[in-house]
Enzyme design. Structure first.
Site, PDB file in Angstrom:
ATOM      1  CG  HIS A  22      -1.641  -1.333   1.361  1.00  0.00           C
ATOM      2  ND1 HIS A  22      -2.697  -1.011   0.977  1.00  0.00           N
ATOM      3  CD2 HIS A  22      -1.214  -2.658   1.608  1.00  0.00           C
ATOM      4  CE1 HIS A  22      -3.302  -1.916   1.381  1.00  0.00           C
ATOM      5  NE2 HIS A  22      -2.351  -2.754   1.968  1.00  0.00           N
ATOM      6  CG  HIS A 200      -6.342  -6.818   1.198  1.00  0.00           C
ATOM      7  ND1 HIS A 200      -6.128  -6.207   0.244  1.00  0.00           N
ATOM      8  CD2 HIS A 200      -5.471  -6.239   2.511  1.00  0.00           C
ATOM      9  CE1 HIS A 200      -4.930  -5.669   0.548  1.00  0.00           C
ATOM     10  NE2 HIS A 200      -4.583  -5.553   1.653  1.00  0.00           N
ATOM     11  CD  GLU A 203      -4.929  -8.008   7.346  1.00  0.00           C
ATOM     12  OE1 GLU A 203      -5.932  -7.632   6.783  1.00  0.00           O
ATOM     13  OE2 GLU A 203      -3.779  -7.526   7.343  1.00  0.00           O
ATOM     14  CG  ASP A 281       0.297  -4.929   4.412  1.00  0.00           C
ATOM     15  OD1 ASP A 281      -0.503  -5.159   3.025  1.00  0.00           O
ATOM     16  OD2 ASP A 281      -0.700  -5.537   4.711  1.00  0.00           O
ATOM     17  CG  ASP A 282       0.180  -0.555   5.368  1.00  0.00           C
ATOM     18  OD1 ASP A 282      -0.092  -0.014   4.300  1.00  0.00           O
ATOM     19  OD2 ASP A 282      -0.439  -1.982   5.343  1.00  0.00           O
TER      20      ASP A 282
HETATM   21  N1  HPA Z   1      -5.230  -5.160   5.526  1.00  0.00           N
HETATM   22  C1  HPA Z   1      -6.419  -4.386   5.308  1.00  0.00           C
HETATM   23  N2  HPA Z   1      -6.275  -3.301   4.747  1.00  0.00           N
HETATM   24  C2  HPA Z   1      -4.935  -2.347   4.469  1.00  0.00           C
HETATM   25  C3  HPA Z   1      -4.002  -3.146   5.236  1.00  0.00           C
HETATM   26  C4  HPA Z   1      -4.261  -4.581   5.541  1.00  0.00           C
HETATM   27  O1  HPA Z   1      -3.029  -4.962   5.764  1.00  0.00           O
HETATM   28  N3  HPA Z   1      -2.944  -2.377   4.404  1.00  0.00           N
HETATM   29  C5  HPA Z   1      -3.577  -1.053   4.508  1.00  0.00           C
HETATM   30  N4  HPA Z   1      -5.027  -1.262   4.654  1.00  0.00           N
HETATM   31 ZN    ZN Z   2      -2.725  -4.590   2.451  1.00  0.00          ZN
END
Ligand code: HPA
Ligand code: ZN
Length: 335
Positions: A22, A200, A203, A281-282
């Site tokens: 992201h 997604h 998770e 991811d972030d």
């Molecule tokens: N999951 C869901 N939304 C998100 C994520 C994530 O890991 N990172 C940024 N938005």
């Molecule tokens: Zn993500």
């Protein structure tokens, strides 16, 4: 050199693709602080170390609150350019040669920032990276699943004006309570318009959400997907179809999907023949870019050289690159 040192060297010097990233999640605390000052945006932190100490999450929801708050400092096209430029430099450092990047336009448009400002800033930085050091990339627009489908349709309309820059659509934000079926019509329209789809799923949410993403949203990849091992039939389906699962190990630890990296199911998934690879991811929030994710997984799960190689090859196999380009990168691993 020990075998472990050899593997670490191999991780660092191998070309890699990143498929779950992201762009707003690459905003480093120091950059966030600088932008807040420049754009005169109030943030509840008086210095960089206060920001860093707020990055202590108990689950996805607690992270998203901080993440969306951080994104508010991004105002001008130049801010989105600089954000993306900082990330592409990380790609260079990590030997990421191809990146498929998510952005969340609703986060910005809903606070009055023009869609064009967001996409143009990101796109121009990626173009410059391609010219200067050959990084290839794709942009994927994510719908925020905590918002309604009407809002999704509105943002999709705006994306249609930028079809030359956006290859696909995805879905992120709060998973539990927002199942993929909520966006079945939206994804159908996006597919009709020629966008690839990813989502997604699994998770934090149940295997049922992964089934829905596959069957209703017709996704080409599942982002995360680590909950799939709860359902044998689903594992068989994912194995047979070789649908990629873009796993993000350090993210999963920070958001407490697993308690420790030693307990992560990446190796299990790999050994079951699933199409998995490692992503960041972030990274500004979760403590590491792609090499750190791979190196820490190698140590915690005792991944062999062969397993690491498969993970890296899978990153290219699972990308949206053309077959010849995929094969060109994969052939570098044949010796
Ligand atoms: N999951 C869901 N939304 C998100 C994520 C994530 O890991 N990172 C940024 N938005
Ligand atoms: Zn993500």
């Amino acid at each position: 050199m020990s075998e472990k040192e050899k593997i670490i060297e191999f991780i660092k010097r191998s070309p890699k693709a990143e498929l779950h990233l992201h762009i707003e999640g690459t905003l480093e605390p120091s950059h966030l602080f600088k932008l807040a000052k420049k754009n005169n945006i109030k943030i509840p932190f008086s210095n960089i170390s206060e920001i860093k100490s707020a990055y202590n999450f108990s689950n996805l929801e607690s992270f998203l609150k901080i993440f969306y708050q951080g994104s508010r400092v991004l105002i001008k096209e130049q801010d989105f350019f600089d954000l993306t430029w900082a990330y592409v430099l990380k790609c260079k450092e990590n030997n990421v040669v191809h990146a498929e990047i998510f952005f969340d336009p609703q986060t910005h448009v809903n606070r009055g920032i023009n869609f064009d400002i967001v996409i143009n800033g990101i796109y121009k930085a990626l173009q410059k990276a391609n010219k200067e050091f050959g990084l290839t990339s794709k942009i994927i627009m994510c719908f925020l699943r905590h918002l309604d489908e009407v809002s999704g349709f509105k943002i999709l309309d705006q994306a249609l004006l930028h079809k030359d820059k956006i290859v696909g659509v995805g879905m992120d934000s709060s998973e539990i309570g927002n199942p993929p079926r909520k966006f079945e019509k939206l994804f159908k329209k996006a597919i009709g318009e020629g966008f690839l789809t990813v989502a997604h799923a699994g998770e934090e949410g149940p295997p049922e959400y992964i089934w829905e993403a596959l069957n209703l949203l017709k996704v080409k990849r599942i982002d995360h997907g680590v909950q799939c091992l709860q359902n044998e039939k689903l594992v068989q389906q994912l194995k047979d179809s070789q649908i990629p699962l873009t796993v993000c190990p350090l993210s999963n630890i920070k958001l407490r999907v697993f308690n420790k990296l030693k307990e992560h199911n990446l190796k299990k998934m790999l050994n079951k023949g699933l199409m998995v690879m490692v992503n960041s991811d972030d990274p500004a929030y979760f403590g590491g870019y792609i090499n750190k994710n791979l190196i820490e997984c190698q140590a915690a799960l005792n991944l062999s050289m062969k397993e690491v190689k498969v993970l890296i090859i899978n990153s290219f196999k699972s990308s949206f690159l053309k077959e010849e380009k995929k094969n060109e990168w994969i052939s570098k691993f044949s010796s």
